[in-house]
Design an enzyme around this catalytic site. Sequence first.
Site, short mmCIF file in Angstrom:
data_model
loop_
_atom_site.label_atom_id
_atom_site.label_comp_id
_atom_site.label_asym_id
_atom_site.label_seq_id
_atom_site.Cartn_x
_atom_site.Cartn_y
_atom_site.Cartn_z
N CYS A 27 1.78 21.48 -4.78
CA CYS A 27 3.05 20.90 -5.19
C CYS A 27 4.08 21.99 -5.43
CB CYS A 27 2.82 20.08 -6.47
SG CYS A 27 4.31 19.49 -7.27
N HIS A 31 0.81 -1.23 0.00
CA HIS A 31 0.00 0.00 0.00
C HIS A 31 0.84 1.27 0.00
CE1 HIS A 31 -3.30 -2.65 2.00
NE2 HIS A 31 -3.28 -2.78 0.69
N ARG A 63 -4.59 -11.95 16.68
CA ARG A 63 -5.57 -11.95 17.76
C ARG A 63 -6.92 -11.51 17.19
NH1 ARG A 63 -1.20 -9.89 21.49
NH2 ARG A 63 -0.76 -11.63 22.90
N GLY A 64 -7.91 -12.39 17.23
CA GLY A 64 -9.22 -12.06 16.70
C GLY A 64 -9.51 -12.76 15.38
#
Length: 292
Positions: free
Chosen positions: A180, A121, A251-252
């Site tokens: 920019c 990403h 976890r989960g």
Amino acid sequence: MTLTPAPTPVATALELVAARPFVALTGAGMSTDSGIPDYRGPSSPARMPMTFSEFVSGPGAQQRYWARSHLGWSRMRRATPNAGHRALAALEAAGRQRLLITQNVDGLHEAAGSRAVCALHGRIADVVCLDCRAQSSRAALHRRLGELNPGWGERHADVEVRPDGDVDLDDTAGFVVPGCAACGGVLKPDVVFFGENVPKPRVERCYAAVDALDPDADLLLVLGSSLTVMSGFRFVRRATKQGVPVVVVNRGATRADELKIEKVEAGTTEFLTTLATTAPSELSGGGSAPAE
């Protein structure tokens, strides 16, 4: 009906991972021990990041994003790699990890010393102009934002930081956003927003690494990810279809819980430090380390 896999004991998973070279896929749970919260942990509040379509809808949305992100970056840039990040870097150096695919944008894997990394990403430390596509550093933009908005950080020192560097803040009126430096165009962090596609070369690199895994000798190791987002889940689905063993340390609940996986309810830091500091023969009770 949603099926939940029976938890795999940590010792069993460690023995399996120690015996095989692997490709790692990491999520926000990898960085919680560095002080960066995750989106979907068992105790995490509901959060909805800004989408790409919202960001490009106009100056108002861009002001909201950068006003909040400026605060989040002030804290996020000070985060340091935890022992889990360093353990993965050590496993790579030892030839036991073939590629690290991360859904995180915090850059902590690279800071820990990992080199074979695909930041799926992008990285929050980079900025891109949506008009001329010029790239620049977030540190430079942070200085510009600070100069244009003196005292902003001090006035909002108690806001909660999110995993992508955003914060919980509704009132962003008056925040000045520069254009920019090259063309005056719209600046955006060089990360994949919700509603954007991961660049094709990154996806192809990750698929190639998963496709190269030998079902009889290798595995895919998922660390600290609920796999809710398809950009990461697709590699797990690909691996299971090809018969490659998949170990998920999280976890989960995860999106992969209905697939044929080994699910470990444990923290990534503890799991990885044990894996990196224990010889494979010690975990398996004998034998030799896997070929590199």
